[in-house]
Enzyme design. Structure first.
Site, PDB file in Angstrom:
ATOM      1  N   ASN A 159       0.763  -1.205  -0.027  1.00 22.07           N
ATOM      2  CA  ASN A 159       0.189  -0.038  -0.077  1.00 22.07           C
ATOM      3  C   ASN A 159       0.801   1.339  -0.153  1.00 22.07           C
ATOM      4  OD1 ASN A 159       0.673  -0.405   2.693  1.00 22.07           O
ATOM      5  ND2 ASN A 159      -1.236   0.176   3.334  1.00 22.07           N
ATOM      6  N   GLU A 257       4.177  -3.502  12.579  1.00 26.85           N
ATOM      7  CA  GLU A 257       3.157  -2.400  12.408  1.00 26.85           C
ATOM      8  C   GLU A 257       1.874  -3.179  11.822  1.00 26.85           C
ATOM      9  OE1 GLU A 257       0.789  -0.263  10.532  1.00 26.85           O
ATOM     10  OE2 GLU A 257       2.575   0.606   9.264  1.00 26.85           O
ATOM     11  N   CYS A 291      -3.457   1.608   6.763  1.00 30.54           N
ATOM     12  CA  CYS A 291      -3.828   0.949   8.102  1.00 30.54           C
ATOM     13  C   CYS A 291      -4.369   2.005   9.051  1.00 30.54           C
ATOM     14  CB  CYS A 291      -2.276   0.325   8.827  1.00 30.54           C
ATOM     15  SG  CYS A 291      -1.625  -1.092   7.826  1.00 30.54           S
ATOM     16  N   GLU A 464       8.038   3.721  14.419  1.00 34.81           N
ATOM     17  CA  GLU A 464       8.861   3.989  13.277  1.00 34.81           C
ATOM     18  C   GLU A 464       8.908   5.496  13.150  1.00 34.81           C
ATOM     19  OE1 GLU A 464       6.766   1.303  10.269  1.00 34.81           O
ATOM     20  OE2 GLU A 464       8.837   0.298  10.392  1.00 34.81           O
TER      21      GLU A 464
HETATM   22  C1  SIN Z   1       0.332   2.139   6.483  1.00 34.02           C
HETATM   23  O1  SIN Z   1      -0.847   2.030   6.218  1.00 34.02           O
HETATM   24  O2  SIN Z   1       0.649   0.973   6.758  1.00 34.02           O
HETATM   25  C2  SIN Z   1       1.118   3.416   6.783  1.00 34.02           C
HETATM   26  C3  SIN Z   1       0.369   4.388   6.618  1.00 34.02           C
HETATM   27  C4  SIN Z   1       0.975   5.913   6.769  1.00 34.02           C
HETATM   28  O3  SIN Z   1       2.263   5.641   6.736  1.00 34.02           O
HETATM   29  O4  SIN Z   1       0.416   6.649   6.937  1.00 34.02           O
END
Ligand code: SIN
Length: 484
Positions: A159, A257, A291, A464
């Protein structure tokens, strides 16, 4: 269609894996990568297995001593050269990502800049690998060093093909780690292009390999290897749990994550127009496939209908289409089963007595396109435990702050959360009590290189980005000096 941009992307596409800097070509077979907008194959990467993964691990182990013990300013300088090359290639990298992931080209370029933010930030962190001195009660002098954990395995998702790679590689390289990366099979080309730029920027041979192939095969070799000292994974909770189990026998450092199911809460005192605009920004990033996307929206009953109507009116205006079309904000989903999941979630709301205010079906463009959707009512239970990972916003009403908090926390996940209110006391109270690693107050966008990113509960562990990101890649060594 922007053919010039597309060509810039294709010019960076390398149909090979990289083991210790050496290309292993696909030669037209292996894993086919398609354009999610059309389903057409754009290229191949090789389907590598245990032998090549072992070779990559060996190379990472051989490169580690020199890279980790060397001057951290050398690593900072490398990171800055790499970042400069990425800045020079934003168009091409964005186009390549748009081709393999399907996200709108403008958004893909934005991701390249976001991704590069991690490299720039961690270049600075390499220069701040500061230890401490301390007097011990035993009369000794204590010195602490922050030393690289060792060769790392980094498993990245489709993604955010660039940002999830640099969010791991930036701190890994800054700390002095070497790495073997397994990118998602749907989007390997962005990772390979970034790795090529890293080698152009002077990365020592062996410090980075990109291994393409079956995730379970490569993942098992990486997790079983005693040479790999750290695993960082971004992806689903189920896979994360399995990888963590596989890392247990070798006691690797692990950061995870994982899934989100983020709640977004709107109180009656909120600026509703702002809440609507920010909900849209948060939800439709990468067509709802993040996510941290709001997965369930809870609105105080007195304004629930008004908020949902405004939201539906704005969502209905969103242009859906292929990545290179002008004005497109929502692209195709990554694969066919992603469409089926959104359909399942819309059907569930309808079955529970909820209403579809806009969208609700596959898009007339066909294939993997789904209409941006807003629903109101029904049962929120499914949305607490399952990420839609698509362009759908289910809205539910609540009556009290306690009920909103209980609903928000009634999930096994705890990654992102969002809150809209003008009441400062409530904002402070609620954001402290919500069970999530991150909480956006009056904003739908919380991700930057400088903010700690990560979750609690089944959303994983480790942080992170930010000043904390490098801690995942260093061990603290204590030297006790007996001064005579
Ligand atoms: C993710 O969806 O894993 C990361 C989203 C983000 O870095 O904002």
């Amino acid at each position: 269609m922007n053919q010039t941009a597309k060509n810039a992307g294709l010019a960076l596409m390398r149909q090979h894996a990289l083991i210790a800097g050496e290309p292993i070509p696909a030669n037209g077979s292996g894993i086919a990568v398609d354009d999610p907008a059309t389903g057409e194959v754009i290229g191949h990467v090789p389907d590598l297995g245990a032998a090549e993964t072992d070779a990559a691990i060996q190379a990472a182990a051989e490169a580690f001593p020199d890279w980790s013990r060397g001057d951290p300013h050398r690593r900072a300088a490398f990171l800055r050269r790499w970042a400069a090359l990425i800045d020079d290639n934003v168009e091409g990298l964005g186009a390549l990502m748009a081709l393999e992931n399907g996200k709108p080209f403008e958004e893909a370029k934005g991701e390249v800049t976001y991704a590069n933010g991690f490299i720039k930030w961690f270049a600075g962190e390499a220069e701040r690998l500061i230890g401490e001195t301390q007097d011990s009660p035993l009369g000794h002098l204590l010195l602490t060093y922050r030393e690289a954990v060792g060769p790392c395995a980094l498993i990245t998702p489709w993604n955010f093909p660039a940002a999830m790679l640099t969010r791991k590689l930036g701190p890994a390289f800054a700390a002095g780690c070497t790495a073997v990366v397994k990118p998602a099979s749907q989007t390997p080309f962005t990772a390979i292009a970034l790795a090529e730029l890293a080698y152009q920027a002077g990365l020592p041979v062996g410090a980075l390999s990109i291994v393409t192939g079956e995730a379970s095969v490569i993942g098992k070799v990486l997790t079983d290897s005693p040479l790999i000292r750290k695993l960082s994974f971004t992806g689903s909770t189920g896979v994360g749990r399995k990888l963590a189990e596989q890392c247990a026998p070798t006691l690797k450092r692990v950061s995870m994550e994982l899934g989100g199911a983020a709640p977004l809460i709107v109180f009656a005192d909120a600026d509703l127009d702002l809440a609507v605009a920010e909900t849209i920004k948060g939800k439709f990033r990468n067509s709802g496939q993040t996510c941290v996307c709001p997965n369930r929206v809870y609105v105080e009953r007195s304004v629930a209908e008004a908020y949902a109507e405004k939201l539906a009116a704005e969502v209905a205006k969103i242009k859906v289409g292929a990545a290179f079309e002008e004005g497109v904000k929502v692209g195709p989903l990554i694969e066919d089963k992603a469409i089926e999941k959104v359909e399942k979630h819309v059907t569930a709301v309808r079955a529970d007595g909820g209403r579809v205010l806009t969208g609700g079906s596959r898009h007339e463009l066909g294939g993997r396109f789904f209409q941006p959707t807003v629903t109101l009512g029904g049962d929120d239970a499914l949305f607490r435990e399952e990420e839609t990972f698509g362009p759908m916003i289910p809205v539910f009403a609540f009556d009290t702050e306690t009920e909103a908090l209980d609903k928000a926390n009634a999930s096994e996940f705890g990654l992102a959360s969002y809150l809209f209110t003008r009441d400062l006391d409530r904002a402070m109270r609620f954001s402290r009590r919500i069970e999530a690693g991150m909480c956006g107050v009056n904003t739908g966008l919380i991700s930057t290189a400088v903010a700690p990113f990560g979750g609690v509960k089944q959303s994983g562990y480790g942080r992170e980005g930010s000043i904390h990101g490098i801690d995942e890649y260093v061990d603290v060594k204590t030297v006790t000096l007996a001064l005579r």
